[in-house]
Enzyme design. Structure first.
Site, PDB file in Angstrom:
ATOM      1  N   ASP A  34       0.826  -1.207   0.000  1.00  0.00           N
ATOM      2  CA  ASP A  34       0.000   0.000   0.000  1.00  0.00           C
ATOM      3  C   ASP A  34       0.858   1.254   0.000  1.00  0.00           C
ATOM      4  O   ASP A  34       1.530   1.548   0.987  1.00  0.00           O
ATOM      5  CB  ASP A  34      -0.890   0.007   1.252  1.00  0.00           C
ATOM      6  CG  ASP A  34      -1.953  -1.071   1.190  1.00  0.00           C
ATOM      7  OD1 ASP A  34      -2.783  -1.013   0.271  1.00  0.00           O
ATOM      8  OD2 ASP A  34      -1.943  -1.970   2.051  1.00  0.00           O
ATOM      9  N   PHE A 142      -5.845   3.727   5.926  1.00  0.00           N
ATOM     10  CA  PHE A 142      -5.454   3.129   7.208  1.00  0.00           C
ATOM     11  C   PHE A 142      -5.819   1.649   7.252  1.00  0.00           C
ATOM     12  O   PHE A 142      -6.834   1.251   6.678  1.00  0.00           O
ATOM     13  CB  PHE A 142      -6.162   3.846   8.373  1.00  0.00           C
ATOM     14  CG  PHE A 142      -5.887   5.325   8.381  1.00  0.00           C
ATOM     15  CD1 PHE A 142      -4.753   5.831   9.023  1.00  0.00           C
ATOM     16  CD2 PHE A 142      -6.729   6.207   7.722  1.00  0.00           C
ATOM     17  CE1 PHE A 142      -4.488   7.198   8.998  1.00  0.00           C
ATOM     18  CE2 PHE A 142      -6.459   7.575   7.687  1.00  0.00           C
ATOM     19  CZ  PHE A 142      -5.339   8.075   8.330  1.00  0.00           C
ATOM     20  N   GLY A 144      -6.724  -1.763   9.723  1.00  0.00           N
ATOM     21  CA  GLY A 144      -7.417  -2.009  10.993  1.00  0.00           C
ATOM     22  C   GLY A 144      -8.796  -1.397  11.119  1.00  0.00           C
ATOM     23  O   GLY A 144      -9.314  -1.268  12.223  1.00  0.00           O
ATOM     24  N   ASP A 174     -10.353  -5.377  -0.315  1.00  0.00           N
ATOM     25  CA  ASP A 174      -9.320  -4.714   0.479  1.00  0.00           C
ATOM     26  C   ASP A 174      -9.927  -3.884   1.602  1.00  0.00           C
ATOM     27  O   ASP A 174     -10.521  -2.825   1.352  1.00  0.00           O
ATOM     28  CB  ASP A 174      -8.481  -3.824  -0.453  1.00  0.00           C
ATOM     29  CG  ASP A 174      -7.230  -3.293   0.236  1.00  0.00           C
ATOM     30  OD1 ASP A 174      -6.972  -3.687   1.391  1.00  0.00           O
ATOM     31  OD2 ASP A 174      -6.526  -2.487  -0.394  1.00  0.00           O
ATOM     32  N   GLY A 175      -9.726  -4.359   2.822  1.00  0.00           N
ATOM     33  CA  GLY A 175     -10.124  -3.580   3.992  1.00  0.00           C
ATOM     34  C   GLY A 175     -11.071  -4.320   4.923  1.00  0.00           C
ATOM     35  O   GLY A 175     -12.164  -4.702   4.510  1.00  0.00           O
ATOM     36  N   GLY A 176     -10.604  -4.551   6.143  1.00  0.00           N
ATOM     37  CA  GLY A 176     -11.485  -5.123   7.162  1.00  0.00           C
ATOM     38  C   GLY A 176     -11.821  -6.589   6.973  1.00  0.00           C
ATOM     39  O   GLY A 176     -12.822  -7.073   7.516  1.00  0.00           O
ATOM     40  N   GLY A 196      -4.552  -7.291   6.241  1.00  0.00           N
ATOM     41  CA  GLY A 196      -3.442  -6.657   6.942  1.00  0.00           C
ATOM     42  C   GLY A 196      -3.399  -7.100   8.388  1.00  0.00           C
ATOM     43  O   GLY A 196      -2.681  -8.033   8.761  1.00  0.00           O
TER      44      GLY A 196
HETATM   45  C1  DX5 Z   1      -6.232   0.546   3.233  1.00  0.00           C
HETATM   46  C2  DX5 Z   1      -5.275  -0.364   2.523  1.00  0.00           C
HETATM   47  C3  DX5 Z   1      -5.403  -1.779   2.934  1.00  0.00           C
HETATM   48  C4  DX5 Z   1      -5.059  -2.048   4.373  1.00  0.00           C
HETATM   49  C5  DX5 Z   1      -5.902  -3.187   4.818  1.00  0.00           C
HETATM   50  O1  DX5 Z   1      -5.981   1.831   2.785  1.00  0.00           O
HETATM   51  O2  DX5 Z   1      -5.515  -0.322   1.127  1.00  0.00           O
HETATM   52  O3  DX5 Z   1      -4.659  -2.645   2.079  1.00  0.00           O
HETATM   53  O4  DX5 Z   1      -3.718  -2.345   4.597  1.00  0.00           O
HETATM   54  O5  DX5 Z   1      -5.707  -3.403   6.170  1.00  0.00           O
HETATM   55  P1  DX5 Z   1      -6.698  -4.254   7.052  1.00  0.00           P
HETATM   56  O6  DX5 Z   1      -6.753  -5.639   6.424  1.00  0.00           O
HETATM   57  O7  DX5 Z   1      -6.068  -4.246   8.391  1.00  0.00           O
HETATM   58  O8  DX5 Z   1      -8.046  -3.599   7.007  1.00  0.00           O
HETATM   59 ZN    ZN Z   2      -4.541  -1.886  -0.184  1.00  0.00          ZN
END
Ligand code: DX5
Ligand code: ZN
Length: 215
Positions: A34, A142, A144, A174-176, A196
């Site tokens: 990222d 971000f 998390g 992508d995300g959560g 992540g």
């Molecule tokens: C958010 C990023 C994601 C992020 C996902 O801006 O694009 O790739 O790292 O993180 P998690 O899986 O913790 O939501």
């Molecule tokens: Zn990403």
């Protein structure tokens, strides 16, 4: 079985070699990287020199998610740093088709990322030219954050758009993503799960990757 792309944003930056070794031995499919510019998104992460170093320590494809304005200025540099897939945001690219052409010509697989509020219709005329759609299921910037529930319907809709056109475009989420919601996400039509915090904050990241893959 979904592909798993751990997002290094949640990794231990002080020990990237160890994190790369862990991912190399795991069942992870791609490294998700990222890149943020503090303009397109309200945060700054890491950039070219870090990716270049990580490339030497890793054995898997690099999926680079650019959360930056004017990505055309850096596409060639990301290729040189080791990107196999380069993903740009539909919201950051007034000439998206040109961006996709550039990425393809540079020898990378082009992806398009789409923010939670952006309708899928924005992708209709570019879908046939890309390798994957990265559906943001949180607001980018971000790690998390919590998965936005309306995203499930968006994933189903995108699955239909792709299948109706007989395309092979992959849907990356992508995300959560968590072990708890991954089943629903895959059932909705996802091909690739970015994770992540779920991976890197797990007691046993290698096992977590294997568990996500089994979904
Ligand atoms: C958010 C990023 C994601 C992020 C996902 O801006 O694009 O790739 O790292 O993180 P998690 O899986 O913790 O939501
Ligand atoms: Zn990403």
């Amino acid at each position: 079985m979904p592909l798993i792309a751990p997002s290094l944003l949640a990794s231990d930056f002080l020990n990237l070699q160890t994190e790369c070794d862990m991912l190399n031995t795991s069942e992870a499919d791609w490294f998700h990287l990222d890149v943020m510019d503090g303009r397109f998104v309200p945060n700054i992460s890491f950039g070219l020199p870090v990716i270049e170093k990580m490339r030497k320590a890793s054995t898997k494809p690099f999926d680079v998610h650019l959360m930056i304005l004017e990505p055309e200025k850096f596409a060639a540099d990301f290729k040189k740093a080791g990107a196999d897939m380069l993903c740009v945001h539909v919201e950051a690219c007034p000439n998206l088709h040109r961006n996709i052409q550039q990425i393809t010509q540079l020898g990378m697989k082009p992806g398009v990322a789409i923010n939670p509020h952006t309708p899928l219709v924005m992708l209709e005329n570019i879908l046939a030219d890309i390798h994957h759609v990265c559906v943001l299921t949180v607001n980018p910037g971000f790690g998390g954050q919590a998965f936005i529930p309306q995203s499930l319907e968006k994933i189903r809709q995108l699955r239909r758009m792709i299948d109706e056109r007989n395309l092979q475009v992959k849907i990356e989420i992508d995300g959560g993503v968590t072990l708890e919601n991954a089943g629903q996400i895959v059932a909705a039509g996802a091909d690739v799960l970015v994770a992540g915090n779920t991976v890197f904050k797990a007691a046993d990241p290698v096992k977590m990757i294997a568990d996500l893959r089994k979904i």
